[in-house]
Every structure is written in C-alpha cells, then in structure tokens.
Write a protein that holds these residues in place. Structure first.
Motif, short mmCIF file in Angstrom:
data_model
loop_
_atom_site.label_atom_id
_atom_site.label_comp_id
_atom_site.label_asym_id
_atom_site.label_seq_id
_atom_site.Cartn_x
_atom_site.Cartn_y
_atom_site.Cartn_z
N UNK A 311 0.83 -1.20 0.00
CA UNK A 311 0.00 0.00 0.00
C UNK A 311 0.87 1.26 0.00
N UNK A 312 0.40 2.28 -0.69
CA UNK A 312 1.09 3.57 -0.67
C UNK A 312 0.84 4.25 0.68
N UNK A 313 1.61 5.29 0.96
CA UNK A 313 1.40 6.04 2.20
C UNK A 313 -0.01 6.59 2.25
N UNK A 342 3.54 15.05 -6.11
CA UNK A 342 4.44 14.93 -7.27
C UNK A 342 5.76 15.65 -7.04
N UNK A 343 5.95 16.17 -5.82
CA UNK A 343 7.21 16.80 -5.40
C UNK A 343 7.77 15.96 -4.25
N UNK A 344 9.05 15.61 -4.35
CA UNK A 344 9.62 14.74 -3.32
C UNK A 344 9.96 15.56 -2.06
N UNK A 353 9.04 10.07 -13.73
CA UNK A 353 8.68 8.76 -13.16
C UNK A 353 7.57 8.11 -13.97
N UNK A 354 7.65 6.79 -14.09
CA UNK A 354 6.61 6.06 -14.83
C UNK A 354 5.28 6.06 -14.07
N UNK A 355 5.35 5.81 -12.77
CA UNK A 355 4.13 5.74 -11.97
C UNK A 355 4.17 6.82 -10.89
N UNK A 356 3.47 7.91 -11.14
CA UNK A 356 3.45 9.02 -10.19
C UNK A 356 2.43 8.73 -9.09
#
Length: 450
Positions: A311-313, A342-344, A353-356
């Motif tokens: 799972x993502x955050x 979309x900003x690290x 990135x392929x998967x944002x």
C-alpha cells in the motif's frame, strides 16, 4: 548602548557626527576635543531621532544641565552618559508613550505617532528626515500624502525588511534554519522565497501572484529544480580552487517549468514542509488562514502495509484517519497536502517517473482536482477571496504589532473587498492599511498610568 555610542564616536562614523553637529569636523578632530556647542548640537539632534518626535526646550535644557561647565574628556563622558540614559529610557524603547493621551476616548494618533507606525511597518526602522518633516508640519494625516510616502518608501532598499521580517514570520521560512545546516544550500533555499516576496511587495504586483507567478529568483543552488528552463539561466564561473560557493540570484521568467510558479512550489517551502500532512497544514494555516486545533497527543503511528499488500502512504493513511475526531481536520488538510505528492521531500518535481503518486483530491467545497496544477487554478479563482483575506489579516496584524480583534473585522472586510474587486496589488494593500481606522486612530484606556 555603550557599544552603539563607541561606534558613533569612532572615526568611521565621522559623517554621522558632522550631521548631528551641522558642521564639517576637521580630519584630525578627536572626541576628547568636543566643545559645549558641539555637545549641545549632538544632544538636540540625538534626542529628536531617539524620541522620534519634537522635544520641548525644557526637556532639552534638563538633559544639558549635567554638561554645563565641563570640557574635554569630562564633557565627553557626561555627554555619553546622557545619551545612554536616553537609550535606556522607556520613551526610547517603547512607542506611543509621548503621545498626548485622552482617557476613555478614541482619537486620531498624532503625526509623529503616525510617522512611527508607517516607518516601522514598511522599514522596521525609525522615521527618516522626510517623515519627520511631514510630521512636524502636520501633513501626514492627508491620505494622498500617506499614499505618496508608501510609494517612496517601497522604492527604498530598506523596504526589504517587509520580506525579511514580515514575510519570514508569516510563512515560517525561518524553519529552514534548523532543517538545512549546510550553508550553501541554506542560503539558496531560504533567500529565494524572501527575494520573491520582496518583488511582490515592492514592484506593485497583484496580491494573488503570491500563488501564481511567472517570475521567480534563481541561483546555482536552486537551478536544478527548474528542468529545461535551467539552460536559459546565467552561468556562474566558480573561482579556481573553490569547490562550492554561494552564488548570486537573478530575476527569472519561467517558461517550460510549468510545475513551478508562486510561493507554494518553491523548493525551500516544499523542503521545510516534508510530507502531505505538513504541507497541507501549512497551506491551510499560512495561505488560506484556516485555524486548526492542535492534534491529540495520543495519535497512534501509521500502521505499515498488511502482509502481502504494497500500500502507498496515502492508502495506509486513509485507514489511519478513519477515526471521526481525526477526519474533521484531515478532510481539509489531506486534499491540499496530497496534491503536492508529485514533489519529493527535497522539493524536486517527479516529472520523469513512470508511476506518479496519486495527487488528486476533493476540497470540502466539493471542488475536485487531479494534481496541484488544477488545485492552483482553484486557489486563484474560487478560493481567491480566502487567500486575499488571509493576506490582509496577516499584513494588518504585522502593521499594528498586535493580534487582531473583532473590532478590526469591518476594516478587514472592506480592504478584502477592494483588493478582490480590483485585483489589487500589494502596494494597494499597504496604502489601504495605512489609511485604515485602526492604523490612524487609537483608543485610550479609561485610566492611564504615568
């Protein structure tokens, strides 16, 4: 006070002494050679500057009495003592103590107090000769005169204090001081937003350009955040033998880096607010002016993904905030914070990135967006009045050096309405504030001590 006086009488400050004495001193003049006439001239000029208003002859004569019949080193010692006493007096350290008081009444402040309010607001410094002359003539209460002075003062280099003091306090930029210890990176990330704010404040730019602007300021330290636009930036040649060094900033117009523009996506702002919760909270409090309570002390940590699930955050956080008491605030915080996913953590845009990560969201108003670019469009349109109102409140509070009360609300409403209607600039906002009732008037307590 002692250090300030020693500096005043040092050879490098001779031009300042010349101005106070209203005479050109010989190159070989020494402070121990000071005369009674010179000491009197210094006291009169110094007292006017220190008290920031005309001082009566009786007060001046009382200050001069201890200097009478003294010469040479004794006169210099007595002069410094009297000057130090002035600098340690409450009338020097605090504003408003010398204004005539009318217990229980609301009255316009006098011209000297108005000059102080204007000068400490825009310059964070005492009134200059021009303001003092206008105050002495009683001309500062004229609205057109005040507008002219705002225009003049914003052109002065001293107006940088608006960005360095007001802007830094408002947006919490000083948080970078603890977060970024490496001096070159700190210089770049901290100074960029300050220079941008200074541009908005002094170049008559619309208030809403705080959120969306094609203008930014770049140096070598932040150039890597701007993609292909970096090629158009001025190249800096490092001195031989220097691996890294602080580099100057230049004003820059964005073309291809469409993911930047405005204060929110500046690298320093994103760096000091790492993660969607910090970013969303900062946006709500600092930009939209929403008052959030402090989170409960017993919030459990966000659980890791269950075994076999990746799972993502954001997905894990959805489970975390299912508690109704948390959801009340998080329904406001989360859409704003996750829009910047979309900003690290360092503020770099994840364009290749392929998967944002999922940056979509829905505001409590029902407005939906797919990413920050779409959210920004909402902020400068349907949310514009909220942003302008917060800007007005923050600026008025700074100008008045106090928290705002319900009595200030009519002023806030009126200024907000005018700025929104006319797409007003920061200079328009400053003029509105210095001509407002809270800035020009005061209410005296029923009983006044002293």
């Amino acid at each position: 006070a002692n250090a300030a006086l020693e500096k005043l009488f040092a050879p490098k400050q001779r031009s300042e002494l010349d101005a106070m004495m209203q005479a050109k001193l010989p190159d070989n003049w020494r402070p121990n050679e000071i005369t009674q006439d010179q000491a009197q001239s210094i006291i009169k000029k110094f007292t006017l500057r220190a008290m920031r208003r005309h001082t009566s002859d009786v007060t001046i004569n009382n200050i001069l009495k201890p200097l009478k019949d003294k010469t040479g080193p004794e006169l210099l010692k007595a002069l410094k003592f009297e000057m130090k006493a002035i600098m340690l007096s409450p009338k020097f350290l605090y504003r408003g103590l010398l204004m005539e008081k009318f217990p229980g009444q609301q009255r316009p402040v006098d011209d000297y107090e108005l000059a102080e309010r204007l000068s400490y607001f825009l310059w964070e410094d005492r009134p200059d000769e021009t303001l003092m002359d206008l105050a002495m003539k009683g001309d500062l209460h004229n609205k057109e005169t005040l507008k002219e002075q705002v225009d003049r003062m914003l052109k002065s280099p001293k107006s940088i204090s608006l960005a360095e003091s007001f802007g830094v306090q408002w947006l919490g930029i000083a948080n970078l001081d603890e977060l970024i210890k490496e001096p070159i990176s700190h210089h770049s990330l901290r100074h960029q937003p300050v220079l941008f704010l200074n541009h908005l404040f002094t170049q008559d730019r619309p208030v809403i350009e705080l959120i969306s602007s094609k203008t930014t300021f770049v140096n070598q330290g932040v150039s890597g955040f701007y993609g292909q636009d970096r090629a158009r930036m001025t190249r800096f040649s490092k001195p031989k033998g220097i691996e890294r060094t602080k580099t100057p900033f230049e004003e820059f117009t964005l073309e291809k880096a469409t993911w930047r523009g405005g204060i929110i996506t500046m690298p320093g702002i994103l760096t000091m607010n790492r993660g969607p919760i910090q970013r969303g909270t900062w946006l709500l409090r600092r930009i939209l002016g929403v008052r959030l309570g402090e989170p409960p002390a017993d919030i459990p940590p966000i659980k890791p993904s269950p075994r076999g699930q990746n799972l993502t955050f954001r997905e894990r956080f959805e489970r975390h905030r299912s508690d109704a008491s948390c959801a009340r605030c998080h329904e406001k915080i989360d859409p704003l914070g996750f829009s910047l996913d979309h900003y690290d953590a360092k503020g770099q845009f994840l364009q290749n990135k392929d998967a944002l990560p999922d940056a979509s969201g829905k505001l409590p108003t029902g407005e939906s967006f797919k990413n920050y670019a779409e959210l920004k469009e909402i902020l400068v349109t349907s949310q514009k009045e909220k942003i302008v109102r917060n800007s007005v409140e923050r600026t008025l509070s700074y100008a008045m050096c106090r928290k705002l009360t319900r009595h200030d609300q009519p002023t806030i409403d009126l200024i907000t309405k005018n700025i929104v209607k006319d797409n007003g600039t920061w200079k328009d906002l400053f003029v509105e504030i210095v001509n407002s009732l809270p800035f020009r008037e005061t209410i005296f307590a029923e009983k006044i001590k002293g």
